[in-house]
Design a protein around this motif. Structure first.
Motif, short mmCIF file in Angstrom:
data_model
loop_
_atom_site.label_atom_id
_atom_site.label_comp_id
_atom_site.label_asym_id
_atom_site.label_seq_id
_atom_site.Cartn_x
_atom_site.Cartn_y
_atom_site.Cartn_z
N ASP A 132 -7.81 14.84 -19.06
CA ASP A 132 -8.53 14.95 -17.79
C ASP A 132 -10.04 14.80 -17.93
OD1 ASP A 132 -6.26 15.59 -16.06
OD2 ASP A 132 -6.20 17.52 -17.11
N ALA A 192 -12.55 13.58 -14.91
CA ALA A 192 -13.34 14.70 -14.41
C ALA A 192 -14.83 14.41 -14.54
CB ALA A 192 -12.98 15.98 -15.17
N VAL A 224 -8.89 21.30 -12.70
CA VAL A 224 -9.00 20.07 -11.91
C VAL A 224 -7.99 20.11 -10.78
CG1 VAL A 224 -9.82 18.68 -13.84
CG2 VAL A 224 -7.36 18.84 -13.40
N HIS A 265 -7.29 14.64 -9.33
CA HIS A 265 -8.65 14.40 -9.84
C HIS A 265 -9.68 14.20 -8.75
CE1 HIS A 265 -6.40 13.16 -13.62
NE2 HIS A 265 -7.16 14.16 -14.02
#
Length: 200
Positions: free
Chosen positions: A12, A16, A62, A66
């Motif tokens: 992620d 992110a 998150v 996203h």
């Protein structure tokens, strides 16, 4: 329906960082401490470094798609490694000394810091930020946080955080730098009696 926030994984980090780079593109503080030259690349690189540190030593959450990200660190989190610090200094370039103008307050024992929160522009107004805040505060409390502190240079953020129980503990105005609101949150059971009708 807003996707349920979840703890991040290494996969992620890149998306992110993209979310934060876009969310903070025009943020007063980043505009002040990040040079204009290669601004977007510098900002994305800095966010990637900070998020990796939070993933390893704190809480990184998150949204499922996203659309948003939030990061918190405990007061006893170690400083970034020397090579990471060197890269941070490099990315801030000739503005690195401006980082000290925030007049950061001491965190205190068992006080976590909400390091960053960002939501994609097209996802704002759907409760993504609120869901991220609520989830991360629960996680921090479960991990022993007695309080959570943050700093923001956007007055609109103050209203958002106040809705989640944060209160302004200090407001710093400096002619040469953006304003900084210092805010603090404590779990409801540990909250001090409010000083007045508005809870401040």
């Amino acid at each position: 329906m807003t996707p349920v926030p979840r703890l991040a994984t290494p996969d992620d980090l890149e998306p992110a960082a993209e979310v934060l780079a876009a969310a903070f593109h025009d943020y007063p503080w980043t505009r002040y401490v990040v040079p204009e030259e290669d601004y977007v690349a510098r900002l994305r690189g800095l966010q990637r470094l900070y998020l990796a540190h939070a993933l390893e030593h704190g809480i990184l959450v998150v949204s499922g798609d996203h659309d948003g990200v939030i990061a918190l660190l405990p007061s006893d989190a170690p400083a970034p490694a020397a090579d990471v610090v060197a890269r941070i200094v490099e990315l801030h370039g000739d503005r690195v000394e401006r980082l000290g103008s925030a007049a950061t307050e001491a965190a205190g024992e068992e006080t976590w810091t909400l390091e960053t929160l960002g939501v994609r522009a097209e996802a704002r107004g759907r409760g993504v930020g609120s869901a991220l805040i609520a989830r991360s505060l629960r996680l921090a409390t479960e991990r022993g946080a007695a309080a959570v502190r943050l700093e923001t240079s956007d007055e609109r953020n103050v209203r958002l955080y106040e809705r989640h129980g944060f209160h302004v503990s200090r407001h710093v105005e400096r002619q040469e730098a953006p304003p900084v609101w210092h805010m603090r949150w404590v779990p409801a059971a540990d909250a001090e009696p409010s000083a007045g009708p508005d809870g401040r």
